[in-house]
Design an enzyme around this catalytic site. Structure first.
Site, PDB file in Angstrom:
ATOM      1  N   ARG A 117       0.855  -1.186   0.000  1.00 31.03           N
ATOM      2  CA  ARG A 117       0.000   0.000   0.000  1.00 31.03           C
ATOM      3  C   ARG A 117       0.890   1.235   0.000  1.00 31.03           C
ATOM      4  NH1 ARG A 117      -1.499   2.591   4.534  1.00 31.03           N
ATOM      5  NH2 ARG A 117      -1.480   0.766   5.888  1.00 31.03           N
ATOM      6  N   HIS A 148      -3.830   4.149   4.676  1.00 27.52           N
ATOM      7  CA  HIS A 148      -4.925   3.173   4.693  1.00 27.52           C
ATOM      8  C   HIS A 148      -6.203   3.804   4.154  1.00 27.52           C
ATOM      9  CE1 HIS A 148      -7.471  -0.107   6.028  1.00 27.52           C
ATOM     10  NE2 HIS A 148      -8.214   0.756   6.688  1.00 27.52           N
ATOM     11  N   TYR A 172       3.684   5.365  11.505  1.00 25.58           N
ATOM     12  CA  TYR A 172       4.005   3.978  11.843  1.00 25.58           C
ATOM     13  C   TYR A 172       4.912   3.267  10.836  1.00 25.58           C
ATOM     14  CZ  TYR A 172      -0.061   3.284   8.725  1.00 25.58           C
ATOM     15  OH  TYR A 172      -0.946   3.323   7.670  1.00 25.58           O
TER      16      TYR A 172
END
Length: 398
Positions: A292, A296, A305
């Site tokens: 990805r 998200h 993160y």
């Protein structure tokens, strides 16, 4: 092409395999990180450098027209995705779920589906929707909050988006079981179903229940897991102690890992898996090993993160660029053709922008439509009471 061997019964307790020392958590995590390239089991037909390679079990010949078509699909889908992302930032959409980086997995799987097959998406499958003839315009209304999906799932053979994580796997299993019970599998003319979900969904009970039911009823169902390495902010090693495709073994059906950034391999493996299902051989799990590239969703900040060097490493595996290099290097497409595709993509983005700007607000009473298949007096009373209340505001609505 040959097929991976169907799993046999596990060895009884007491065999050397059963009594082997259990690896520590540190060893498991180290092993997962060591397979960050996908491991030797990764099915690949087109390298990140655009070199065509061959696989002994999943090799497929593609015509020049097919190659150009796959490239065009990915470019248009990415441009629509980027435009939608920008529209959300401008306040025109309430939310957007990017697919950036996952175009090859979705276009490859989507183009492997036959018209009579059925597909069940999660909420990121804009590329699969494109392959089923659904315009990005039809998707925009959901994320603007004006509708729940404006296409007919039966006509398009593509279910409405599912926001509840993993629930679509149960829905797809029930549908595929129906295909088997109705005698729609067993030969070249059989039907199959494909369901799409992410690596994070594999931690949901719904997915495991779907594995069980699909396995014991030999449902013609391809479980297509897009392992994009991050379940929102949780990396793969926080989700599993072994590669995801190997989980299929515990349920008694094959699992295969494919390079999800390779549209050719994604198409070839998906086509094989669907053939397995339509011939009555039961379910298959495909783990599309991809990444990805964006957050998200537009409400997520991926910089909190994951490290930028990880993102930069995956940019070198871009699914569109490797096809572009292959087309150019082999004289399959020239600069004029690439420019024409880009111009088409920009035109699509402009149409989407104009469409979203002019989406009308739905009438208030529409929330009561299609709740039940037939008229319901209780719902009718609720509607009348609500509309009466809304009429007390200036303009009749608030």
């Amino acid at each position: 092409m040959s097929s991976p061997e169907r799993w046999t019964q596990p060895q009884p307790a007491g065999t050397p395999a059963a009594t082997a020392a259990r690896p520590t958590s540190e060893q498991v995590i180290a092993g997962l990180r060591a397979t960050s390239e996908g491991g030797p089991e990764l099915v690949q037909l087109l390298t990140p450098e655009g070199e065509r390679v061959h696989h002994p079990e999943f090799d497929v010949d593609f015509s020049d027209e097919e190659l150009r078509g796959l490239y065009r699909d990915m470019v248009l889908v990415r441009r629509a995705d980027r435009e939608a992302n920008a529209l959300q930032r401008q306040g025109q959409l309430g939310l957007w779920v990017p697919l950036l980086g996952q175009e090859a997995a979705q276009i490859g799987a989507g183009r492997a589906l036959r018209p009579e097959d059925m597909a069940f998406p999660g909420y990121r499958e804009h590329g699969v929707a494109w392959c089923r003839g659904i315009s990005p315009k039809d998707i925009m209304g959901m994320w603007r909050g004006t509708d729940h999906g404006s296409w007919d799932p039966v006509e398009r053979r593509f279910h409405l988006y599912t926001i509840v994580i993993g629930n679509q796997c149960l829905n797809a299993t029930g549908y595929a079981m129906g295909q088997r019970f109705e005698g729609k599998v067993g030969d070249d003319n059989g039907e199959a179903t494909m369901v799409f979900f992410g690596d994070g969904a594999t931690s949901q009970g719904d997915v495991h229940e779907a594995f069980v039911w699909a396995s014991v009823y030999d449902a013609p169902l391809v479980f297509f897991c897009q392992n994009n390495q991050w379940a929102i902010s949780e990396p793969t090693e926080r989700q599993t102690r072994l590669p995801l495709y190997q989980r299929a073994r515990g349920y008694g059906f094959p699992g295969i890992r494919v390079d999800g950034n390779d549209v050719l391999a994604s198409l070839a493996v998906s086509r094989w898996a669907l053939e397995e299902c339509r011939h009555g051989n039961g379910p298959v799990l495909i783990e599309a090993f991809t990444y990805r590239m964006d957050a998200h969703t537009t409400s997520d900040d991926a910089t909190r993160y994951r490290h930028s060097d990880e993102l930069e490493a995956w940019k070198l595996k871009d699914p569109i660029e490797r096809v572009r290099v292959h087309l150019s290097r082999n004289g399959i497409a020239d600069h004029d053709w690439f420019d024409a595709v880009q111009a088409e993509a920009d035109e699509l983005a402009a149409e989407l922008r104009e469409h979203v700007y002019n989406l009308p607000d739905p009438p208030t009473e529409r929330m009561f439509d299609h709740v039940y298949a037939e008229a319901n007096p209780v719902l009718a009373a609720q509607r009348d009471e609500f509309l009466s209340y809304m009429s007390t505001f200036a303009g009749g609505e608030h």
